[in-house]
Design a protein around this motif. Structure first.
Motif, mmCIF file in Angstrom:
data_model
loop_
_atom_site.group_PDB
_atom_site.id
_atom_site.type_symbol
_atom_site.label_atom_id
_atom_site.label_comp_id
_atom_site.label_asym_id
_atom_site.label_seq_id
_atom_site.Cartn_x
_atom_site.Cartn_y
_atom_site.Cartn_z
ATOM 1 N N GLN A 1 0.822 -1.210 0.000
ATOM 2 C CA GLN A 1 0.000 0.000 0.000
ATOM 3 C C GLN A 1 0.857 1.263 0.000
ATOM 4 O OE1 GLN A 1 -3.355 0.320 -0.394
ATOM 5 N NE2 GLN A 1 -3.256 -1.878 -0.816
ATOM 6 N N ARG A 2 1.968 1.216 0.684
ATOM 7 C CA ARG A 2 2.860 2.382 0.690
ATOM 8 C C ARG A 2 3.496 2.598 -0.682
ATOM 9 N NH1 ARG A 2 4.063 5.277 4.969
ATOM 10 N NH2 ARG A 2 3.233 4.644 6.990
ATOM 11 N N MET A 3 3.777 1.518 -1.380
ATOM 12 C CA MET A 3 4.289 1.663 -2.741
ATOM 13 C C MET A 3 3.245 2.303 -3.653
ATOM 14 S SD MET A 3 6.775 -1.580 -3.580
ATOM 15 C CE MET A 3 5.735 -2.913 -3.023
ATOM 16 N N THR A 4 2.003 1.879 -3.504
ATOM 17 C CA THR A 4 0.934 2.490 -4.297
ATOM 18 C C THR A 4 0.854 3.988 -4.015
ATOM 19 O OG1 THR A 4 -0.340 0.431 -4.264
ATOM 20 C CG2 THR A 4 -1.527 2.442 -4.834
ATOM 21 N N GLY A 5 0.908 4.338 -2.730
ATOM 22 C CA GLY A 5 0.857 5.746 -2.364
ATOM 23 C C GLY A 5 2.037 6.534 -2.903
ATOM 24 N N TYR A 6 3.214 5.909 -2.893
ATOM 25 C CA TYR A 6 4.417 6.566 -3.410
ATOM 26 C C TYR A 6 4.260 6.866 -4.905
ATOM 27 C CZ TYR A 6 9.422 7.578 -3.902
ATOM 28 O OH TYR A 6 10.626 8.196 -4.139
ATOM 29 N N VAL A 7 3.806 5.863 -5.672
ATOM 30 C CA VAL A 7 3.618 6.040 -7.109
ATOM 31 C C VAL A 7 2.543 7.099 -7.372
ATOM 32 C CG1 VAL A 7 2.898 4.910 -9.253
ATOM 33 C CG2 VAL A 7 4.378 3.703 -7.640
ATOM 34 N N SER A 8 1.474 7.053 -6.594
ATOM 35 C CA SER A 8 0.388 8.018 -6.754
ATOM 36 C C SER A 8 0.869 9.442 -6.552
ATOM 37 C CB SER A 8 -0.740 7.701 -5.762
ATOM 38 O OG SER A 8 -1.766 8.673 -5.831
ATOM 39 N N GLU A 9 1.645 9.665 -5.496
ATOM 40 C CA GLU A 9 2.149 11.011 -5.209
ATOM 41 C C GLU A 9 3.184 11.449 -6.238
ATOM 42 O OE1 GLU A 9 4.431 13.456 -1.601
ATOM 43 O OE2 GLU A 9 3.588 11.468 -1.224
ATOM 44 N N LEU A 10 4.082 10.544 -6.592
ATOM 45 C CA LEU A 10 5.149 10.875 -7.542
ATOM 46 C C LEU A 10 4.590 11.258 -8.906
ATOM 47 C CD1 LEU A 10 8.276 10.790 -8.213
ATOM 48 C CD2 LEU A 10 7.824 8.477 -9.053
ATOM 49 N N LEU A 11 3.647 10.477 -9.400
ATOM 50 C CA LEU A 11 3.144 10.661 -10.763
ATOM 51 C C LEU A 11 1.826 11.424 -10.809
ATOM 52 C CD1 LEU A 11 3.962 7.137 -12.247
ATOM 53 C CD2 LEU A 11 5.393 9.188 -12.168
ATOM 54 N N GLN A 12 1.350 11.828 -9.618
ATOM 55 C CA GLN A 12 0.087 12.575 -9.545
ATOM 56 C C GLN A 12 -1.047 11.810 -10.229
ATOM 57 O OE1 GLN A 12 -0.251 15.872 -7.803
ATOM 58 N NE2 GLN A 12 1.418 14.645 -6.985
ATOM 59 N N LEU A 13 -1.181 10.542 -9.796
ATOM 60 C CA LEU A 13 -2.205 9.662 -10.348
ATOM 61 C C LEU A 13 -3.191 9.254 -9.259
ATOM 62 C CD1 LEU A 13 0.023 7.188 -12.419
ATOM 63 C CD2 LEU A 13 -1.375 9.064 -13.334
ATOM 64 N N PRO A 14 -4.438 8.977 -9.606
ATOM 65 C CA PRO A 14 -5.351 8.347 -8.645
ATOM 66 C C PRO A 14 -4.780 7.000 -8.212
ATOM 67 C CG PRO A 14 -6.516 9.072 -10.614
ATOM 68 C CD PRO A 14 -5.055 9.210 -10.915
ATOM 69 N N ARG A 15 -5.112 6.570 -6.996
ATOM 70 C CA ARG A 15 -4.505 5.352 -6.458
ATOM 71 C C ARG A 15 -4.753 4.136 -7.340
ATOM 72 N NH1 ARG A 15 -2.329 5.336 -1.264
ATOM 73 N NH2 ARG A 15 -2.504 3.061 -1.237
ATOM 74 N N GLU A 16 -5.932 4.040 -7.920
ATOM 75 C CA GLU A 16 -6.228 2.872 -8.757
ATOM 76 C C GLU A 16 -5.296 2.807 -9.971
ATOM 77 O OE1 GLU A 16 -9.955 0.930 -11.256
ATOM 78 O OE2 GLU A 16 -10.346 2.448 -9.714
ATOM 79 N N GLU A 17 -5.069 3.961 -10.602
ATOM 80 C CA GLU A 17 -4.174 3.992 -11.748
ATOM 81 C C GLU A 17 -2.725 3.808 -11.314
ATOM 82 O OE1 GLU A 17 -3.145 6.831 -15.609
ATOM 83 O OE2 GLU A 17 -4.878 7.288 -14.316
ATOM 84 N N ALA A 18 -2.376 4.395 -10.174
ATOM 85 C CA ALA A 18 -1.018 4.242 -9.641
ATOM 86 C C ALA A 18 -0.722 2.773 -9.346
ATOM 87 C CB ALA A 18 -0.859 5.076 -8.372
ATOM 88 N N ARG A 19 -1.728 2.050 -8.870
ATOM 89 C CA ARG A 19 -1.521 0.633 -8.574
ATOM 90 C C ARG A 19 -1.268 -0.167 -9.842
ATOM 91 N NH1 ARG A 19 -1.504 -2.072 -4.217
ATOM 92 N NH2 ARG A 19 -2.003 -4.295 -4.132
ATOM 93 N N ARG A 20 -1.940 0.181 -10.927
ATOM 94 C CA ARG A 20 -1.682 -0.498 -12.198
ATOM 95 C C ARG A 20 -0.243 -0.255 -12.654
ATOM 96 N NH1 ARG A 20 -7.117 1.035 -13.484
ATOM 97 N NH2 ARG A 20 -6.383 2.906 -14.569
ATOM 98 N N VAL A 21 0.225 0.975 -12.513
ATOM 99 C CA VAL A 21 1.617 1.291 -12.870
ATOM 100 C C VAL A 21 2.580 0.503 -11.975
ATOM 101 C CG1 VAL A 21 3.369 3.110 -12.907
ATOM 102 C CG2 VAL A 21 1.057 3.586 -13.740
ATOM 103 N N GLN A 22 2.289 0.489 -10.687
ATOM 104 C CA GLN A 22 3.122 -0.231 -9.716
ATOM 105 C C GLN A 22 3.268 -1.701 -10.090
ATOM 106 O OE1 GLN A 22 1.309 -0.220 -5.849
ATOM 107 N NE2 GLN A 22 2.522 -1.941 -5.114
ATOM 108 N N LYS A 23 2.154 -2.352 -10.379
ATOM 109 C CA LYS A 23 2.184 -3.782 -10.680
ATOM 110 C C LYS A 23 2.815 -4.062 -12.043
ATOM 111 C CE LYS A 23 0.498 -4.930 -6.798
ATOM 112 N NZ LYS A 23 1.412 -5.533 -5.783
#
Length: 234
Positions: free
Chosen positions: A38-60
């Motif tokens: 979950q912290r990785m998702t939040g990190y990607v979301s903040e870094l790329l200014q993405l909604p969490r759902e989209e950030a999670r897709r990028v993360q995975k």
């Protein structure tokens, strides 16, 4: 392949014991890694200014393509690995219960013992300390020591065995991901896949879901019990 039972000849030659950390040394049901996830998702979301759902897709996507989310973020966005590792491992370790039985089982193994993780050393130390097993290991090889090249890349294993002068034909590696056992098996290690306790899917389903599966020698859902059996057989 065997389940949690062992035969006496399988480990008599082993003097190097190599353990993955997350979901291997601590049980999957503790859910500790979910905090990191979950912290990785939040990190990607903040870094790329993405909604969490989209950030999670990028993360995975990065995880599947590069072995770790961090590697993908470094490749595409120049992320500072120290910043990433510090933030995603800022978690509550009390979710993991101490495991004296596991500690005793590791202690009784002959030879050297290592943690080999795609996380960082601080996370491994805090987790192993919470489990009560830290003092039973000779060292921790983390993703920083691997020059940020994660498992299952062969370079990561090459750095590990060169640093500690590991004789792979006398080594055993324990992992919760079959794809991370492909290279160790090719190098001559005895390989053990650790699955969750009372895991519902069949082994075939686990096997088929892993895109880079290898020839695993043993499978267990009870690491401490498995190691006790090994020690008794030596």
């Amino acid at each position: 392949m065997q389940t949690s039972s062992t035969n006496s000849s399988s480990f008599r030659h082993v003097r190097e014991w190599v353990f993955d950390l997350d979901n291997t040394l601590y049980p999957h049901h503790s859910n500790l890694f979910s905090q990191i996830d979950q912290r990785m998702t939040g990190y990607v979301s903040e870094l790329l200014q993405l909604p969490r759902e989209e950030a999670r897709r990028v993360q995975k996507d990065f995880y599947l393509r590069y072995g770790t989310t961090l590697k993908g973020l470094m490749e595409h966005h120049g992320v500072d690995p120290d910043d990433f590792l510090e933030k995603v491992h800022d978690i509550d370790y009390s979710w993991v219960d101490p495991d004296p039985a596991l500690g005793a089982a590791i202690r009784d193994l002959p030879g050297r013992k290592f943690i080999f993780t795609n996380g960082d050393k601080g996370h491994a130390e805090r987790t192993a300390r919470q489990l009560g097993i830290l003092d039973h290991f000779d060292d921790i090889f983390d993703v920083v020591a691997a020059d940020l090249v994660p498992k299952p890349a062969s370079e990561s294993y090459d750095k590990f065995r060169a640093l500690y002068r590991v004789d792979c034909t006398r080594a055993a590696m324990f992992e919760d991901l079959a794809r991370n056992l492909v290279v160790p098996k090719e190098l001559g290690m005895t390989t053990i896949l650790v699955v969750p306790n009372n895991f519902e899917p069949t082994f075939a389903e686990i096997w088929e879901s892993d895109r880079q599966r290898g020839d695993v020698d043993h499978v267990t859902d009870d690491l401490a019990g498995f190691l006790r059996g090994v020690a008794q057989s030596l």
